[in-house]
Design an enzyme around this catalytic site. Structure first.
Site, PDB file in Angstrom:
ATOM      1  N   HIS A 239       0.802  -1.226   0.000  1.00  0.00           N
ATOM      2  CA  HIS A 239       0.000   0.000   0.000  1.00  0.00           C
ATOM      3  C   HIS A 239       0.839   1.282   0.000  1.00  0.00           C
ATOM      4  CE1 HIS A 239      -3.454  -2.591   0.872  1.00  0.00           C
ATOM      5  NE2 HIS A 239      -2.762  -3.124   1.848  1.00  0.00           N
TER       6      HIS A 239
HETATM    7  O1  RIB Z   1      -4.530  -0.014   5.036  1.00  0.00           O
HETATM    8  C1  RIB Z   1      -3.152  -0.031   4.767  1.00  0.00           C
HETATM    9  C2  RIB Z   1      -2.444   1.024   5.550  1.00  0.00           C
HETATM   10  O2  RIB Z   1      -2.576   0.790   6.949  1.00  0.00           O
HETATM   11  C3  RIB Z   1      -0.937   1.055   5.294  1.00  0.00           C
HETATM   12  O3  RIB Z   1      -0.463   2.355   5.479  1.00  0.00           O
HETATM   13  C4  RIB Z   1      -0.399   0.163   6.359  1.00  0.00           C
HETATM   14  O4  RIB Z   1       0.969   0.465   6.684  1.00  0.00           O
HETATM   15  C5  RIB Z   1      -1.291   0.528   7.507  1.00  0.00           C
HETATM   16  O5  RIB Z   1      -0.769   1.721   8.106  1.00  0.00           O
END
Ligand code: RIB
Ligand code: CA
Length: 310
Positions: A239
């Site tokens: 992500h």
């Molecule tokens: O949903 C994914 C996000 O939440 C990413 O930033 C992961 O590191 C968590 O912080």
């Protein structure tokens, strides 16, 4: 470019930070601010220092941020990232400490005093930047853009409605969504379109650097989670990598300028980002919502990161 990385490291945060270190100089990276999210803020701060130690970039300063959301109790995700926050991946112990001043003070001072407009990369809950905007709203005049990983137009990953970063601090997200800065949203809509398949992992491994071992370890940790394997049989989304990779090459994703709001009261849909993709509401179009990605480009940037860092 002048960049501040606000982060809750976090395995995918670590990938994003390594991308930034491989592509931007110490002069361009004004600092790293840490926030409670995936893990407690003290663990996240140590992890930011560990990542810099590995990369040999200890001139970049780390500022510890908020240990809890603006109004709520903290929700963490150790079950995803491990109690050490980096999935047990062997980053070195840090040889330096975080700075004395806190993240919110650093954000306010550095943004206000920067000679160039500052790009904020938000990789975790928006608590720090939300608090800074509440305390000193005039900083928005010197913000180039806020590129954030968070939210989704198509359902959550932590509740049926909410993505983790926004869910942890919906009130902070509400402040950021209405601050008037240029906002670029890397939601699950794009992050779920780029998966660390075995072939892509092999390309990274073939670079045979220490960084490649760390990158493969970070992505393998995520890929081996049952909940990830159920949806993505071969690999995982990465992500946060979207945020810094986008600064490397802004053709990585394309999207639309639309209205995005966040639910801050309903028990059922708390933290949901309501993305007006069909432009039905008359509400302000406040967010560049990304919805298409060149996934090969993301992994070529990660592979280049692996070749560039030690
Ligand atoms: O949903 C994914 C996000 O939440 C990413 O930033 C992961 O590191 C968590 O912080
Ligand atoms: Ca994160």
């Amino acid at each position: 470019m002048r960049i501040i990385i606000d982060t809750d490291p976090g395995t995918d945060d670590a990938v994003a930070i390594l991308i930034a270190l491989a592509h931007f100089t110490d002069q361009e990276i004004l600092g790293i601010t840490t926030v409670a999210g995936n893990v407690g803020v003290k663990v996240g701060t140590k992890n930011a220092l560990r990542i810099l130690e590995h990369a040999g970039r200890n001139d970049i300063k780390v500022y510890e941020g908020e240990s809890a959301p603006l109004e709520r109790d903290l929700l963490t995700a150790e079950w995803v990232h491990g109690t050490d926050g980096l999935g047990g991946v062997p980053f070195p112990e840090p040889s330096k400490k975080e700075e004395q001043i806190d993240a919110v003070s650093f954000l306010k001072d550095s943004i206000l005093n920067s000679e160039e407009k500052v790009t904020i990369c938000v990789l975790g809950p928006m608590t720090n930047i939300g608090k800074a905007l509440l305390e000193k709203p005039e900083i928005v005049e010197n913000i180039e853009q806020i590129v954030f990983m968070g939210g989704s137009a198509t359902g959550g990953n932590t509740t049926p409605a909410a993505e983790f970063n926004i869910l942890v601090d919906p009130e902070a997200a509400d402040v950021v969504l209405h601050c008037g800065a240029k906002l670029v949203m890397m939601g699950l809509d794009v992050t779920h379109q780029a998966i660390s398949t075995s072939e892509r992992i092999q390309n990274i491994s073939d670079t045979k650097t220490k960084t490649s071992e760390l990158l493969v370890g970070l992505m393998s940790r995520l890929a081996n989670l049952e909940i990830v394997k159920k949806k993505f049989p071969d690999g995982t989304p990465v992500h946060d990598a979207f945020v810094t990779a986008y600064l490397v090459d802004n053709s990585l994703t394309t999207g639309n300028l639309v209205n995005v709001e966040v639910e801050t009261s309903s028990d059922l849909t708390l933290g949901q980002t309501v993305v007006d993709i069909n432009e039905i509401s008359e509400r302000d179009k406040n967010v560049h919502w990304m919805n298409l990605v060149d996934d090969n480009k993301l992994f070529s940037i990660i592979t280049k990161t692996s070749l560039t860092l030690p």
